[in-house]
Design an enzyme around this catalytic site. Structure first.
Site, PDB file in Angstrom:
ATOM      1  N   THR A   1     -10.473   2.745 -18.760  1.00 33.58           N
ATOM      2  CA  THR A   1      -9.912   1.705 -17.870  1.00 33.58           C
ATOM      3  C   THR A   1     -11.019   1.299 -16.889  1.00 33.58           C
ATOM      4  O   THR A   1     -12.106   1.887 -16.886  1.00 33.58           O
ATOM      5  CB  THR A   1      -8.721   2.249 -17.054  1.00 33.58           C
ATOM      6  OG1 THR A   1      -9.205   3.287 -16.193  1.00 33.58           O
ATOM      7  CG2 THR A   1      -7.609   2.794 -17.941  1.00 33.58           C
TER       8      THR A   1
ATOM      9  N   ASP B   1       0.864  -1.181   0.000  1.00 30.54           N
ATOM     10  CA  ASP B   1       0.000   0.000   0.000  1.00 30.54           C
ATOM     11  C   ASP B   1       0.902   1.232   0.000  1.00 30.54           C
ATOM     12  O   ASP B   1       1.678   1.439   0.938  1.00 30.54           O
ATOM     13  CB  ASP B   1      -0.875  -0.037   1.264  1.00 30.54           C
ATOM     14  CG  ASP B   1      -1.880   1.101   1.319  1.00 30.54           C
ATOM     15  OD1 ASP B   1      -1.650   2.148   0.682  1.00 30.54           O
ATOM     16  OD2 ASP B   1      -2.895   0.942   2.023  1.00 30.54           O
TER      17      ASP B   1
ATOM     18  N   ILE C   1      -9.026   8.179 -20.373  1.00 26.84           N
ATOM     19  CA  ILE C   1      -8.562   6.885 -20.877  1.00 26.84           C
ATOM     20  C   ILE C   1      -9.541   5.821 -20.359  1.00 26.84           C
ATOM     21  O   ILE C   1      -9.895   5.827 -19.176  1.00 26.84           O
ATOM     22  CB  ILE C   1      -7.144   6.561 -20.347  1.00 26.84           C
ATOM     23  CG1 ILE C   1      -6.162   7.720 -20.603  1.00 26.84           C
ATOM     24  CG2 ILE C   1      -6.637   5.246 -20.948  1.00 26.84           C
ATOM     25  CD1 ILE C   1      -5.768   7.970 -22.029  1.00 26.84           C
TER      26      ILE C   1
ATOM     27  N   TYR D   1      -9.988  14.989  -6.482  1.00 22.59           N
ATOM     28  CA  TYR D   1      -9.122  14.395  -7.525  1.00 22.59           C
ATOM     29  C   TYR D   1      -8.321  15.485  -8.241  1.00 22.59           C
ATOM     30  O   TYR D   1      -7.096  15.357  -8.414  1.00 22.59           O
ATOM     31  CB  TYR D   1      -9.991  13.619  -8.513  1.00 22.59           C
ATOM     32  CG  TYR D   1      -9.208  12.864  -9.572  1.00 22.59           C
ATOM     33  CD1 TYR D   1      -8.625  11.636  -9.291  1.00 22.59           C
ATOM     34  CD2 TYR D   1      -9.059  13.383 -10.855  1.00 22.59           C
ATOM     35  CE1 TYR D   1      -7.910  10.933 -10.263  1.00 22.59           C
ATOM     36  CE2 TYR D   1      -8.347  12.695 -11.829  1.00 22.59           C
ATOM     37  CZ  TYR D   1      -7.776  11.471 -11.530  1.00 22.59           C
ATOM     38  OH  TYR D   1      -7.069  10.782 -12.494  1.00 22.59           O
TER      39      TYR D   1
ATOM     40  N   LYS E   1      -4.186  15.933  -8.349  1.00 22.41           N
ATOM     41  CA  LYS E   1      -3.361  15.855  -9.559  1.00 22.41           C
ATOM     42  C   LYS E   1      -2.563  17.147  -9.763  1.00 22.41           C
ATOM     43  O   LYS E   1      -1.458  17.138 -10.291  1.00 22.41           O
ATOM     44  CB  LYS E   1      -4.235  15.529 -10.775  1.00 22.41           C
ATOM     45  CG  LYS E   1      -4.843  14.130 -10.708  1.00 22.41           C
ATOM     46  CD  LYS E   1      -3.767  13.046 -10.606  1.00 22.41           C
ATOM     47  CE  LYS E   1      -4.342  11.642 -10.598  1.00 22.41           C
ATOM     48  NZ  LYS E   1      -3.296  10.598 -10.516  1.00 22.41           N
TER      49      LYS E   1
HETATM   50  N1  LIG Z   1      -8.154   6.420 -16.666  1.00 25.25           N
HETATM   51  C1  LIG Z   1      -8.053   7.714 -16.876  1.00 25.25           C
HETATM   52  O1  LIG Z   1      -8.839   8.305 -17.624  1.00 25.25           O
HETATM   53  C2  LIG Z   1      -6.949   8.502 -16.236  1.00 25.25           C
HETATM   54  C3  LIG Z   1      -6.709   9.787 -16.705  1.00 25.25           C
HETATM   55  C4  LIG Z   1      -5.706  10.540 -16.131  1.00 25.25           C
HETATM   56  C5  LIG Z   1      -4.960  10.009 -15.107  1.00 25.25           C
HETATM   57  N2  LIG Z   1      -5.193   8.754 -14.663  1.00 25.25           N
HETATM   58  C6  LIG Z   1      -4.380   8.245 -13.575  1.00 25.25           C
HETATM   59  O2  LIG Z   1      -3.700   7.081 -13.997  1.00 25.25           O
HETATM   60  C7  LIG Z   1      -3.489   6.230 -12.867  1.00 25.25           C
HETATM   61  C8  LIG Z   1      -4.021   4.841 -13.192  1.00 25.25           C
HETATM   62  O3  LIG Z   1      -5.400   4.948 -13.475  1.00 25.25           O
HETATM   63  P1  LIG Z   1      -6.256   3.759 -14.119  1.00 25.25           P
HETATM   64  O4  LIG Z   1      -7.281   4.380 -14.934  1.00 25.25           O
HETATM   65  O5  LIG Z   1      -5.354   2.724 -14.688  1.00 25.25           O
HETATM   66  O6  LIG Z   1      -6.976   3.221 -12.781  1.00 25.25           O
HETATM   67  P2  LIG Z   1      -7.168   1.765 -12.186  1.00 25.25           P
HETATM   68  O7  LIG Z   1      -8.168   1.918 -11.083  1.00 25.25           O
HETATM   69  O8  LIG Z   1      -7.472   0.800 -13.271  1.00 25.25           O
HETATM   70  O9  LIG Z   1      -5.738   1.418 -11.584  1.00 25.25           O
HETATM   71  C9  LIG Z   1      -5.269   2.040 -10.430  1.00 25.25           C
HETATM   72  C10 LIG Z   1      -4.460   1.033  -9.640  1.00 25.25           C
HETATM   73  O10 LIG Z   1      -3.956   1.682  -8.452  1.00 25.25           O
HETATM   74  C11 LIG Z   1      -4.043   0.749  -7.401  1.00 25.25           C
HETATM   75  N3  LIG Z   1      -4.052   1.424  -6.101  1.00 25.25           N
HETATM   76  C12 LIG Z   1      -5.025   2.217  -5.571  1.00 25.25           C
HETATM   77  N4  LIG Z   1      -4.706   2.585  -4.312  1.00 25.25           N
HETATM   78  C13 LIG Z   1      -3.501   2.023  -4.042  1.00 25.25           C
HETATM   79  C14 LIG Z   1      -2.650   2.023  -2.910  1.00 25.25           C
HETATM   80  N5  LIG Z   1      -2.993   2.681  -1.785  1.00 25.25           N
HETATM   81  N6  LIG Z   1      -1.483   1.353  -2.961  1.00 25.25           N
HETATM   82  C15 LIG Z   1      -1.136   0.660  -4.093  1.00 25.25           C
HETATM   83  N7  LIG Z   1      -1.907   0.618  -5.192  1.00 25.25           N
HETATM   84  C16 LIG Z   1      -3.070   1.281  -5.171  1.00 25.25           C
HETATM   85  C17 LIG Z   1      -5.371   0.023  -7.646  1.00 25.25           C
HETATM   86  O11 LIG Z   1      -5.438  -1.193  -6.923  1.00 25.25           O
HETATM   87  C18 LIG Z   1      -5.310  -0.155  -9.164  1.00 25.25           C
HETATM   88  O12 LIG Z   1      -4.711  -1.376  -9.528  1.00 25.25           O
HETATM   89  C19 LIG Z   1      -4.186   6.903 -11.676  1.00 25.25           C
HETATM   90  O13 LIG Z   1      -3.236   7.648 -10.932  1.00 25.25           O
HETATM   91  C20 LIG Z   1      -5.169   7.842 -12.356  1.00 25.25           C
HETATM   92  O14 LIG Z   1      -5.517   8.934 -11.549  1.00 25.25           O
HETATM   93  C21 LIG Z   1      -6.174   7.977 -15.203  1.00 25.25           C
END
Ligand SMILES: NC(=O)c1ccc[n+]([C@@H]2O[C@H](COP(=O)([O-])OP(=O)(O)OC[C@H]3O[C@@H](n4cnc5c(N)ncnc54)[C@H](O)[C@@H]3O)[C@@H](O)[C@H]2O)c1
Length: 302
Positions: free
Chosen positions: A241, A111, A239, A206, A210
């Site tokens: 996901t 974590d 994105i 959020y 960021k």
């Molecule tokens: N998907 C989007 O549109 C988008 C856009 C901009 C930025 N982001 C950023 O990209 C990153 C990944 O996003 P994603 O869409 O792949 O999300 P996701 O939810 O698919 O993946 C996030 C991962 O972080 C892990 N996580 C959360 N809390 C945690 C902790 N305390 N310790 C360890 N791991 C932890 C989760 O278990 C998960 O596997 C994030 O930081 C998100 O803010 C995503």
């Protein structure tokens, strides 16, 4: 002048002391043979996609995430990496000073909000592999609530993961890079939401988190440049996901609405971040630090 990377490109050709062998070096600049990368949030989504990209570029990649054990999707990617053939001789020859070794993917449950635990993870990886070259802080969560009603404990929880967790990750990586004298690359995953407010969305925590990540990277880049450690951010737009699906699925019209907010009229895919993360992780970006790479389908151009 000892501070400068080895000359490449035209300067290398014109160097009278250069070895006369003729080979392509541009792909070597992006290659990561023998390098060790650590990616938090590497169990799924953008983190797993980036882990796969760095492994394809030749790195040993540690994925750090919450689940005690990885799921079958992660295992399938690991098995694919195990089957990859080694990088070609031409690519490895031009890549900087690292022995070629086989790519692999390793999973560690941790974590990132636990500072001591995160330090212990990076120490373990440094002791096991003898190096840490690349860190991608990708773990994060998305929550929505109106600013007038946002519960304090929810706000604090998001900041704890998205800001404190990113800092503890970058700090733990930098401590090992400094200890081992490695000119590493630290990449923090921010978001376009660090620079703009998402139209129609109640993302105050959020967006705040960021924005903090963008400023964290600039500050750490300036402090760590004397140790030759680079710190940059990637700011993706929307994105598709599991994170965004969980938000979009209950609101059927939102996918089209978000798509219409960029000139490409679509959401991005995680694999569309493969190039930028490999570039920032590698010697192709040695003069880039304290910068933000925006990959948002043009969202912020409108
Ligand atoms: N998907 C989007 O549109 C988008 C856009 C901009 C930025 N982001 C950023 O990209 C990153 C990944 O996003 P994603 O869409 O792949 O999300 P996701 O939810 O698919 O993946 C996030 C991962 O972080 C892990 N996580 C959360 N809390 C945690 C902790 N305390 N310790 C360890 N791991 C932890 C989760 O278990 C998960 O596997 C994030 O930081 C998100 O803010 C995503």
């Amino acid at each position: 002048m000892t501070n400068l990377p080895e000359p490449k490109g035209v300067a290398a050709i014109l160097n009278p002391n250069a070895c006369p062998s003729v080979h392509r070096s541009i792909f070597s600049d992006f290659a990561l043979p023998g390098r060790v990368a650590v990616i938090t949030g590497g169990h799924r989504g953008i983190g797993l996609e980036m882990a796969f990209a760095l492994a394809e570029a030749g790195a040993i990649v540690y994925c750090v995430d919450l689940p005690a054990f990885p799921d079958s999707d992660w295992e399938a990617v690991k098995q694919h990496v195990d089957k990859l053939s080694p990088l070609s001789e031409e690519i490895v020859r031009g890549a900087a000073n690292k022995p070629s070794s086989k790519s692999k993917l390793v999973y560690i449950s941790a974590d990132v909000t636990d500072q001591d635990g995160t330090r212990a993870v990076f120490k373990h990886i440094a002791e096991t592999e003898g190096r840490v070259d690349v860190c991608v802080a990708c773990a994060g969560i998305l929550r929505s609530a109106e600013c007038l009603e946002y519960p304090g404990d929810e706000f604090r929880k998001l900041i704890d993961i998205n800001v404190n967790g990113v800092f503890f990750t970058a700090q733990a990586a930098a401590r090992q890079m400094v200890r081992l004298g490695i000119p590493g690359s630290i990449i923090l995953i921010a978001s376009m939401s660090g620079s703009i407010a998402n139209r129609g969305q109640n993302f105050v925590a959020y967006n705040t988190s960021k924005s903090a990540v963008l400023q964290m990277a600039r500050s750490m880049a300036c402090e760590l440049a004397p140790q030759k450690i680079r710190v940059n951010t990637i700011s993706p737009g929307y994105i598709l996901t599991d994170m965004t699906k969980a938000y979009l699925d209950p609101q059927p019209k939102l996918h089209a609405e978000w798509s219409s907010q960029n000139p490409m009229d679509r959401l991005g895919r995680p694999d569309e971040l493969r190039g930028v993360v490999t570039w920032l992780a590698s010697d192709a970006s040695t003069y880039c630090t304290g910068s933000d790479m925006i990959v948002d389908g043009g969202h912020r151009a409108w």
